[in-house]
Design a protein around this motif. Structure first.
Motif, PDB file in Angstrom:
ATOM      1  N   ALA A  66      53.512 -37.904 -71.803  1.00 22.07           N
ATOM      2  CA  ALA A  66      53.313 -36.381 -71.588  1.00 22.07           C
ATOM      3  C   ALA A  66      52.623 -35.872 -72.628  1.00 22.07           C
ATOM      4  N   SER A  79      62.025 -37.219 -60.366  1.00 26.65           N
ATOM      5  CA  SER A  79      60.775 -37.598 -61.024  1.00 26.65           C
ATOM      6  C   SER A  79      60.183 -38.591 -59.947  1.00 26.65           C
ATOM      7  N   SER A  80      58.791 -38.818 -60.048  1.00 29.68           N
ATOM      8  CA  SER A  80      58.138 -39.860 -59.324  1.00 29.68           C
ATOM      9  C   SER A  80      56.886 -40.021 -59.909  1.00 29.68           C
ATOM     10  N   LEU A  81      56.469 -41.216 -59.548  1.00 23.91           N
ATOM     11  CA  LEU A  81      55.246 -41.666 -60.256  1.00 23.91           C
ATOM     12  C   LEU A  81      54.171 -40.595 -60.355  1.00 23.91           C
ATOM     13  N   GLY A  82      53.560 -40.166 -61.448  1.00 22.80           N
ATOM     14  CA  GLY A  82      52.410 -39.188 -61.592  1.00 22.80           C
ATOM     15  C   GLY A  82      52.738 -37.846 -61.474  1.00 22.80           C
ATOM     16  N   ASP A  83      54.127 -37.519 -61.251  1.00 27.75           N
ATOM     17  CA  ASP A  83      54.390 -35.996 -61.110  1.00 27.75           C
ATOM     18  C   ASP A  83      55.564 -35.738 -62.269  1.00 27.75           C
ATOM     19  N   GLY A  84      55.442 -36.507 -63.202  1.00 29.86           N
ATOM     20  CA  GLY A  84      56.343 -35.949 -64.489  1.00 29.86           C
ATOM     21  C   GLY A  84      57.802 -36.044 -63.992  1.00 29.86           C
ATOM     22  N   THR A  85      58.655 -35.657 -65.051  1.00 27.32           N
ATOM     23  CA  THR A  85      60.160 -35.802 -64.922  1.00 27.32           C
ATOM     24  C   THR A  85      60.878 -34.630 -65.423  1.00 27.32           C
ATOM     25  N   ASN A 134      53.997 -39.375 -67.017  1.00 28.38           N
ATOM     26  CA  ASN A 134      53.827 -40.326 -65.958  1.00 28.38           C
ATOM     27  C   ASN A 134      54.723 -40.460 -64.837  1.00 28.38           C
ATOM     28  N   GLY A 135      55.935 -40.044 -65.044  1.00 30.09           N
ATOM     29  CA  GLY A 135      57.062 -40.144 -64.130  1.00 30.09           C
ATOM     30  C   GLY A 135      57.433 -41.456 -64.004  1.00 30.09           C
ATOM     31  N   SER A 190      56.761 -41.462 -71.505  1.00 28.69           N
ATOM     32  CA  SER A 190      56.207 -40.566 -70.581  1.00 28.69           C
ATOM     33  C   SER A 190      54.741 -40.499 -70.531  1.00 28.69           C
ATOM     34  N   ASP A 201      55.345 -33.467 -68.408  1.00 21.76           N
ATOM     35  CA  ASP A 201      54.096 -33.646 -67.292  1.00 21.76           C
ATOM     36  C   ASP A 201      53.595 -34.949 -67.535  1.00 21.76           C
TER      37      ASP A 201
END
Length: 397
Positions: free
Chosen positions: A324, A377-383, A347-348, A322, A345
């Motif tokens: 994060a 999750s999505s790219l850049g929005d965490g998981t 990379n997603g 991640s 928080d």
């Protein structure tokens, strides 16, 4: 041996048929014959009633005596053939009595050849006895004798057809029994293969969630300790201690997996305490910031293990993938169940493109307990990982 005498169930059925035949034979054979001799001379009446009593007694003995049944039945059929011949002599013809008695030659014989022989002998005795009593009169030759021969021929034809029919039925039954046994063996083998596959899958999941994660942690800690061996000895010592502790935990997990200890690898107690211990180790190993809301919820052992494995897998993914800096863990009791939410928080990723073993393993583990895993999750929005499990209020670990 006759086809209809091979199976135990067939023998029971044949015995019942013989008993029913006995009732019909008495009503249609013995009683009419006894009535027919009523107007004959006292001597003939005496002899015929004696013969009927004798053959009735022999019939009863043959049905009721369990020993030497084959010998008893052959002797009985021989006596029956002689009685038919004698009664034909005393009555000046006994075709009717012969016809009623004809099924017994097929019911008591061991095979068609024996039945044909005994019924043929009985037919010959019947014709011969009637000839002695009545002489070679045209009336006899066109009456009882012809009727006896026709009955014998019809009985042989019907008996052979029944023998062939029953033989084919038994062959079909044996074939179906063999096919059923083969199907049962194949089904048992399929269940065994399925059980072995499920056990391999379970072992793979357990190894991934325990030993593999522990070894991954040891590798990361060893690399960090090597980097800090000169610059930060205190940090290096701390990481070496973590390596030792992780190795001991892996050893315990390995013993659990091979069955040398009867536990699940998770000590009984509060799920909150177990998760805090895991989070503290994670913070110690990674230095990331972790916020946690872990109320003390009373859960059964299987639910605690499932929540712990989901937490360990999620934290391992955070560490490896991640990037994060902050992780949040929230355990919540909901009506009829419990929810565990783990967020980061980092990379997603694109959930639909994820083919990792870890997420699939978590889904299967939760599904075994009627639970569910939701990954957002999505790219850049965490998981965000949300594990939902039903609780068993009556079952506490």
């Amino acid at each position: 041996m006759s086809q209809w005498q091979q199976q135990p169930s067939d023998r029971l059925t044949l015995d019942r048929i013989r008993r029913w035949n006995l009732a019909g034979w008495i009503l249609l054979g013995l009683l009419p014959t006894a009535v027919a001799v009523a107007d004959r001379s006292p001597a003939r009446k005496f002899w015929l009633l004696g013969l009927l009593a004798l053959i009735a007694l022999c019939h009863t003995v043959t049905l009721t005596r369990p020993r030497n049944r084959v010998l008893n039945r052959r002797a009985y059929l021989g006596v029956l053939a002689l009685v038919l011949g004698a009664s034909s002599y005393l009555l000046d013809g006994g075709a009717a009595f012969y016809v009623v008695s004809l099924p017994q030659f097929w019911l008591f014989s061991r095979g068609p050849r024996e039945a044909v022989a005994f019924s043929g002998a009985a037919a010959a005795f019947t014709v011969f006895g009637g000839t002695l009593g009545q002489g070679w009169s045209p009336q006899f030759l066109t009456g009882n004798a012809v009727f006896t021969v026709i009955a014998y021929a019809a009985g042989v034809g019907l008996g052979l057809w029944m023998h062939r029919f029953i033989g084919q039925s038994n062959e079909r039954q044996e074939q179906l029994t063999a096919e059923l046994a083969l199907t049962q063996e194949e089904l048992a083998a399929a269940y065994q293969r399925q059980g072995a596959a499920e056990e391999r899958e379970r072992m793979a999941r357990e190894i991934h969630d325990t030993l593999a994660q522990g070894f991954a942690s040891i590798v990361v800690l060893a690399e960090a300790a090597r980097s800090a061996v000169g610059a930060d000895p205190e940090r290096c010592a701390q990481q070496l201690a973590s390596i030792e502790q992780t190795a001991r935990e892996n050893l315990t997990e390995a013993r659990v997996l091979v069955g040398s200890v009867p536990a699940s690898g998770v000590a009984p107690g509060s799920v909150a305490t177990t998760l805090r211990r895991t989070l503290d180790r994670f913070v110690q190993d990674t230095g990331l910031t972790v916020t946690a809301e872990l109320p003390d919820i009373d859960l059964d052992q299987r639910t605690r293990v499932a929540l712990l494995r989901c937490t360990q897998e999620s934290l391992a993914n955070v560490r490896k993938h991640s990037g994060a800096s902050t992780v949040g863990v929230v355990l919540t009791e909901v009506p009829g169940g419990v929810e565990l939410e783990i967020t980061d928080d980092g990379n997603g990723f694109v959930v639909e493109e994820s083919r990792g073993f870890g997420l699939d393993g978590m889904r299967r583990r939760l599904a075994e307990l009627d639970g569910e895993l939701t990954v957002t999750s999505s790219l850049g929005d965490g998981t965000r990982i949300l594990a939902t499990l039903p609780t068993q209020s009556h079952e506490h670990g």
